[in-house]
Scaffold this active site. Structure first.
Site, short mmCIF file in Angstrom:
data_model
loop_
_atom_site.label_atom_id
_atom_site.label_comp_id
_atom_site.label_asym_id
_atom_site.label_seq_id
_atom_site.Cartn_x
_atom_site.Cartn_y
_atom_site.Cartn_z
N ARG A 24 0.84 -1.18 0.14
CA ARG A 24 -0.09 -0.29 0.08
C ARG A 24 0.72 1.34 0.13
O ARG A 24 2.10 1.23 0.28
CB ARG A 24 -0.82 -0.10 1.22
CG ARG A 24 0.18 0.19 2.52
CD ARG A 24 -1.12 0.32 3.83
NE ARG A 24 -0.60 0.62 4.91
CZ ARG A 24 -0.91 1.35 5.78
NH1 ARG A 24 -1.80 2.01 5.70
NH2 ARG A 24 -0.03 1.33 7.12
N LYS A 160 15.12 -0.35 7.75
CA LYS A 160 14.25 -1.08 7.09
C LYS A 160 14.06 -0.94 5.73
O LYS A 160 13.25 0.15 5.68
CB LYS A 160 13.28 -1.52 8.25
CG LYS A 160 12.36 -2.33 7.36
CD LYS A 160 10.97 -2.49 8.64
CE LYS A 160 10.06 -3.54 8.28
NZ LYS A 160 9.01 -3.96 9.34
N LYS A 162 12.10 -1.34 2.30
CA LYS A 162 11.01 -1.80 1.84
C LYS A 162 11.30 -2.18 0.36
O LYS A 162 11.57 -1.30 -0.53
CB LYS A 162 9.77 -0.62 1.92
CG LYS A 162 9.20 -0.44 3.35
CD LYS A 162 8.48 -1.58 3.82
CE LYS A 162 7.84 -1.55 5.15
NZ LYS A 162 7.07 -2.67 5.92
N ASP A 190 12.06 -5.53 4.23
CA ASP A 190 10.86 -6.00 4.20
C ASP A 190 10.06 -6.22 2.98
O ASP A 190 9.88 -5.08 2.32
CB ASP A 190 10.19 -5.37 5.34
CG ASP A 190 8.87 -5.69 5.42
OD1 ASP A 190 8.24 -6.61 5.03
OD2 ASP A 190 8.04 -4.97 6.47
N GLU A 218 12.19 -9.97 5.96
CA GLU A 218 10.82 -10.01 6.39
C GLU A 218 9.97 -10.32 5.58
O GLU A 218 9.86 -9.64 4.36
CB GLU A 218 10.68 -8.54 7.09
CG GLU A 218 9.20 -8.80 7.92
CD GLU A 218 9.07 -7.49 8.83
OE1 GLU A 218 7.96 -7.50 9.52
OE2 GLU A 218 9.96 -6.58 8.86
N ASP A 243 5.94 -12.10 9.48
CA ASP A 243 5.19 -10.92 9.97
C ASP A 243 3.70 -11.32 9.74
O ASP A 243 3.09 -11.76 10.62
CB ASP A 243 5.63 -9.39 9.32
CG ASP A 243 4.95 -8.63 9.86
OD1 ASP A 243 3.93 -8.85 10.86
OD2 ASP A 243 5.08 -7.13 9.28
N LYS A 267 3.10 -7.85 16.68
CA LYS A 267 2.43 -6.67 16.68
C LYS A 267 0.98 -6.91 17.42
O LYS A 267 0.25 -7.67 17.25
CB LYS A 267 2.14 -6.20 15.25
CG LYS A 267 3.39 -5.96 14.32
CD LYS A 267 2.99 -5.76 13.07
CE LYS A 267 4.09 -5.31 12.00
NZ LYS A 267 4.19 -5.06 10.73
N ASP A 320 11.15 -2.88 15.71
CA ASP A 320 10.56 -1.82 14.51
C ASP A 320 9.48 -0.87 15.03
O ASP A 320 8.34 -1.11 14.92
CB ASP A 320 9.92 -2.85 13.43
CG ASP A 320 9.45 -1.86 12.25
OD1 ASP A 320 9.95 -0.73 12.16
OD2 ASP A 320 8.55 -2.32 11.46
N ASP A 322 9.18 2.61 14.74
CA ASP A 322 8.99 4.13 14.42
C ASP A 322 7.58 4.51 13.78
O ASP A 322 7.64 5.59 13.19
CB ASP A 322 10.21 4.08 13.10
CG ASP A 322 9.60 3.25 11.57
OD1 ASP A 322 8.81 2.06 11.96
OD2 ASP A 322 9.89 3.44 10.63
#
Length: 365
Positions: A24, A160, A162, A190, A218, A243, A267, A320, A322
């Site tokens: 997204r 990290k 993406k 990730d 990830e 994840d 999470k 993670d 942030d």
């Protein structure tokens, strides 16, 4: 003391930089803040972020679940009986983990406030400072290299990156970031489910062969493809972190049984709150699975709870945390703050939140 009311706050706050992944693109944090009120007038806060592509949770759905199913069962109940209240929340409905996380966290926050201690102390910890990585949103190699230099200059030593939007170009993206920051910065990747298993192995082996010193990768493949995740893990040297494949205990048990991943990202909005998260961290540790605690696009409320969990329980790698760093301004008053690459917890009761915007109020009992 009993729980007497719930207030819900729908928030939308802008990000200072667009957040882009293989799943997204967003420029706002859209979230539901849940506030439980006890008979002494104290409030405890929790958060249910809206992340359609990961949890499927919406603001409207989370609010309906909280108001119609989760909180009515708490009306008039003893807020100090934390374990029993959290168990009631877990059993109240199927799914709806983000809504459960909001109420579970609010119960923990309220309990800590009633004792006059920070949430981290309620969870068994003492430190008020937790290191975090910072995410580099998906982009081309030049954009990522520039973002990496900027974040490094701001004090972040764990980046990290993406990837997963374009497997053919991902090796060059990693190469560009490593060249931009040199050898002393940790880089983790990730893919957010963006690769097929064969693409994942090809990209990861290319990174290994190039000696780019990546820490971990990830969620390389689709969340439902545990066979593919195990196939990738068995064919690469870099640690693979699950994840989206792990929401709750049953998911983690299956990952462990299949040896599908080396690590897990816990999470709150995926698993249903602090109580469930602690169970996942304990289960992972017992089976030699590495851990981090992560976050969705959340405010200082959800992030504060996640950081408190890390401060109390620890993780095997830098977590993670942030998400609230991306906010252009805080939609609440109080709570955590960022100091370089650290999350600083408030030395105040509970989450230290002292203000939230106007809310819908529901009196209970």
């Amino acid at each position: 003391m009993t729980i007497t009311a719930v207030r819900t706050h729908r928030l939308s706050a802008p990000l200072h930089t667009p957040f882009v992944t293989a799943l997204r693109r967003t420029t706002t944090t859209d979230t539901l803040i849940v506030e439980l009120v006890d008979s002494d007038g104290r409030s405890g806060f929790g958060e249910a972020p809206q992340v359609w592509q990961v949890t499927g949770a919406s603001l409207a759905g989370a609010e309906a679940c909280v108001r119609e199913m989760l909180v009515p069962g708490l009306a008039g109940r003893d807020a100090d009986d934390l374990a029993a209240r959290c168990a009631e929340v877990r059993r109240a409905v199927a799914g709806n983990e983000a809504a459960k996380a909001a109420v579970d966290t609010a119960l923990h926050d309220l309990a800590a406030r009633r004792l006059g201690i920070p949430l981290v102390r309620l969870l068994g910890g003492t430190t008020l400072r937790v290191p975090t990585d910072v995410t580099l949103a998906a982009g081309d190699a030049t954009e990522l290299a520039a973002a990496a230099r900027q974040r490094w200059g701001e004090g972040f030593s764990v980046l990290k990156l993406k990837v997963g939007t374009d497997a053919a170009g991902d090796l060059e993206r990693v190469r560009a970031v490593r060249a931009a920051v040199g050898p002393d910065v940790r880089i983790r990747l990730d893919a957010n489910q963006g690769w097929t298993p064969r693409e994942a192995v090809r990209v990861i082996r290319g990174i290994e062969d190039a000696g780019l010193d990546v820490e971990l990768v990830e969620q390389p493949v689709a969340r439902w493809d545990l066979d593919g995740l195990a196939w990738v893990s068995d064919r690469v040297g870099l640690p693979v972190l699950a994840d989206e494949s792990v929401f709750g205990v049953r998911d983690l048990v299956e990952v462990i049984r299949r040896r599908a991943a080396d690590m897990v990202n816990v999470k709150l909005a995926k698993c249903g709150g602090l109580h469930a998260a602690r169970t996942l961290l304990d289960l992972a540790a017992e089976h030699g699975i590495g851990t981090i605690v992560g976050s969705m696009m959340e405010s200082q409320v959800g992030l504060g709870a996640a950081a408190s969990l890390v401060a109390a329980y620890g993780t095997s790698a830098v977590s993670d945390l942030d998400a609230a760093w991306w906010l252009a301004w805080s939609p609440v008053r109080g709570g955590i703050r960022y100091d370089g690459a650290s999350v600083v917890l408030p030395d105040a009761p509970g989450l230290g939140i002292t203000f939230a915007p106007e809310a819908k109020v529901q009196t209970l009992g």
